[in-house]
Write a protein that holds these residues in place. Sequence first.
Motif, short mmCIF file in Angstrom:
data_model
loop_
_atom_site.label_atom_id
_atom_site.label_comp_id
_atom_site.label_asym_id
_atom_site.label_seq_id
_atom_site.Cartn_x
_atom_site.Cartn_y
_atom_site.Cartn_z
N ILE A 1 0.84 -1.19 0.00
CA ILE A 1 0.00 0.00 0.00
C ILE A 1 0.88 1.24 0.00
N HIS A 2 2.09 1.11 0.56
CA HIS A 2 3.06 2.20 0.54
C HIS A 2 4.06 1.94 -0.58
N ALA A 3 4.36 3.00 -1.30
CA ALA A 3 4.99 2.88 -2.62
C ALA A 3 6.29 2.08 -2.63
N SER A 4 7.20 2.40 -1.73
CA SER A 4 8.52 1.78 -1.80
C SER A 4 8.66 0.56 -0.90
N GLU A 5 7.59 0.12 -0.26
CA GLU A 5 7.64 -1.06 0.61
C GLU A 5 7.41 -2.31 -0.23
N LEU A 6 8.33 -2.55 -1.13
CA LEU A 6 8.15 -3.54 -2.18
C LEU A 6 8.26 -4.98 -1.69
N THR A 7 8.96 -5.19 -0.58
CA THR A 7 9.05 -6.54 -0.03
C THR A 7 7.69 -7.05 0.41
N ALA A 8 6.78 -6.15 0.70
CA ALA A 8 5.41 -6.56 1.04
C ALA A 8 4.76 -7.31 -0.11
N CYS A 9 4.97 -6.83 -1.32
CA CYS A 9 4.46 -7.51 -2.51
C CYS A 9 5.13 -8.88 -2.66
N ALA B 1 -10.99 -20.00 1.36
CA ALA B 1 -10.55 -19.15 0.25
C ALA B 1 -9.52 -18.15 0.76
N ILE B 2 -8.57 -17.86 -0.09
CA ILE B 2 -7.55 -16.84 0.20
C ILE B 2 -7.72 -15.72 -0.83
N TYR B 3 -7.89 -14.51 -0.35
CA TYR B 3 -7.92 -13.33 -1.22
C TYR B 3 -6.61 -12.58 -1.02
N LEU B 4 -5.85 -12.48 -2.09
CA LEU B 4 -4.48 -11.99 -1.99
C LEU B 4 -4.28 -10.83 -2.96
N VAL B 5 -3.96 -9.65 -2.44
CA VAL B 5 -3.68 -8.48 -3.28
C VAL B 5 -2.21 -8.11 -3.07
N PRO B 6 -1.34 -8.54 -3.96
CA PRO B 6 0.09 -8.33 -3.72
C PRO B 6 0.52 -6.87 -3.81
N ARG B 7 -0.18 -6.07 -4.61
CA ARG B 7 0.24 -4.67 -4.78
C ARG B 7 -1.00 -3.79 -4.83
N LEU B 8 -1.38 -3.29 -3.65
CA LEU B 8 -2.57 -2.46 -3.55
C LEU B 8 -2.37 -1.09 -4.18
N ASN B 9 -1.12 -0.66 -4.28
CA ASN B 9 -0.79 0.67 -4.78
C ASN B 9 0.17 0.54 -5.97
N PRO B 10 -0.32 0.13 -7.13
CA PRO B 10 0.59 -0.11 -8.26
C PRO B 10 1.28 1.15 -8.78
N GLY C 1 2.34 3.91 -7.10
CA GLY C 1 3.47 4.29 -6.26
C GLY C 1 4.64 3.34 -6.40
N ALA C 2 4.34 2.03 -6.49
CA ALA C 2 5.41 1.04 -6.66
C ALA C 2 6.12 1.23 -7.99
#
Length: 566
Positions: free
Chosen positions: A72-80, A108-117, A119-120
């Motif tokens: 969700i934060h632009a440069s926190e790429l390891t989260a993705c 079920a698993i709902y997975l959003v790897p990059r909520l803020n595309p 900024g990333a």
Amino acid sequence: MTALPSPRFDEFLRYEALTALLMAYVQACPNLVSVRSIGKSHEGRDIWAVILTNTATGADIDKPAFWLDGNIHASELTACTTCLYYLHHLVSHYGTDAQATHLLDTRAIYLVPRLNPDGAELALADTPRHIRSSTRRYPYDEAPVDGLTVEDIDGDGRILSMRVRDPHGTYKKHATEPRLMVAREPGEFGGEYYRLMPEGTLLNHDGLSIRVNKDPEGLDLNRNFPAGWRQEFEQPGAGPYPASEPEVRAMVEFLVSHPNIGAAVSFHTYSGVILRPCGTRPDEDMPPEDLWTFQRFSALGEKHTGYPVVSIWHEFKYHPKEVVTGTQDWVYEHLGALFWVVELWSPNKEAGVESYKWIDWFREHPVEDDLKLLKWSDEACEGQAYVDWRPFLHPQLGEVEIGGWDKMNFWRNPPAHLREREAARFPAWMTQIALSLPRLELLRTEVRALGPDTWRVRLAVANSGWLPAYVTKQALARKQVRGVMFEIHLQPDPAISLVSGKLRMEGPHLEGHAPRQSQLAFLPEREITGDRAVGEWVVRAPKGTRIHVSASAERAGTVRAEVSLD
């Protein structure tokens, strides 16, 4: 059958490559993986959600669900990266690992790897910028007229620091390690001192004053959620109104339209800590049962990941007088679902700095910690985490030096060789949470003849999950869940009618199999079968008629059955 993708977890993917990878999983495992757009970003990119479940055992919406998101934060790429790692873990272990198989068969698993595309993508650009969140200009759509704009001015793809000699400067070189800048002592004078500032360019510099401009993209998407939302003067970056930003609105609308989500994790960086609710009130103001549940699963988080778990309110404030709200407050406070924020990665711990208190450490810490970190940069990161100072002719300031910490690649995110290791800490914990979610199961159906064309129909169900069907007391207080709903589906036939019971009726809230007390409790447990419920109807219909019945609970799923009246 298409081969499973083999992603590299030591590199960060640009948007097109990320999209291609997700679609490759769909192609390789169409029975387990689907991808849908939950909305568009500010710049028009699809925000991809990955739905993981075995469709042969039912639709995702009919199963209890676990949500995770990142970046969700632009440069926190390891989260993705961590989200992608869990995706790969589940699909690659399905059919061979009992837990992964049971998880995708029953939940079920709902997975959003990059909520803020957006900024990333900016953080990964050839000439990067490291903003907080969205690329939308806020609160004003105008360029600065003066001041320092943070950017990569020497073209090396990094944004470091600049040091400028100044007798009134705040910093000096360390006595034995001149690369390291340390603070002047109170009352100190007569030495060689420096001003430190971010790498960047100055506009309309008067030769004296330097002020670092705020990013024109001043939104913090994690402050835009409805719970605890406050205006800009009180919570910077919160946006003009709750869920005003398309990225946040997409997540809010998805979770609201998927009441089967009972627990969630949001990945961020950095600190090497797991944060649990609440963010707006102390533990003693939480429903005790919810606090105990959070503590139980948090202890499992510590066991599986090696990360400590702390309360946001009690131990993770940016300032002791400030309250910061975000995703965790909305998901737990409003929806009543379990929720944790994971701050991935701790360079401090990596360097051997063991005793530090999260946010307070950044305000003040012993210089010995800096020396340990510098040693870690030299030995484990080939000297790239802390870059040696080098001369640079600045277009406005003249002779400066550029160097210091590469915060993007070694603080906000681990170095490439450690990214997979950090991501690998979390699958076991998340799987245990998801497998503990409530799950409605069919116990049995009964048909008993009360006359030649009159029948009693019963549907018995149970919650096979560890957690109660409502998950938290907060969900009950906020009226986010109902008791188990029983329904009978009669054909539009004049020969078929309902004698007693209702077409739809609400039963009790089902408990899970979590023990509410020890075996040595002072008083015995009274409700032994609180996990079970029965729906009952009396139907008038010809012998042999087939009747459909169902039961559902928002967070425990749906079961259906067909009975024959004979």
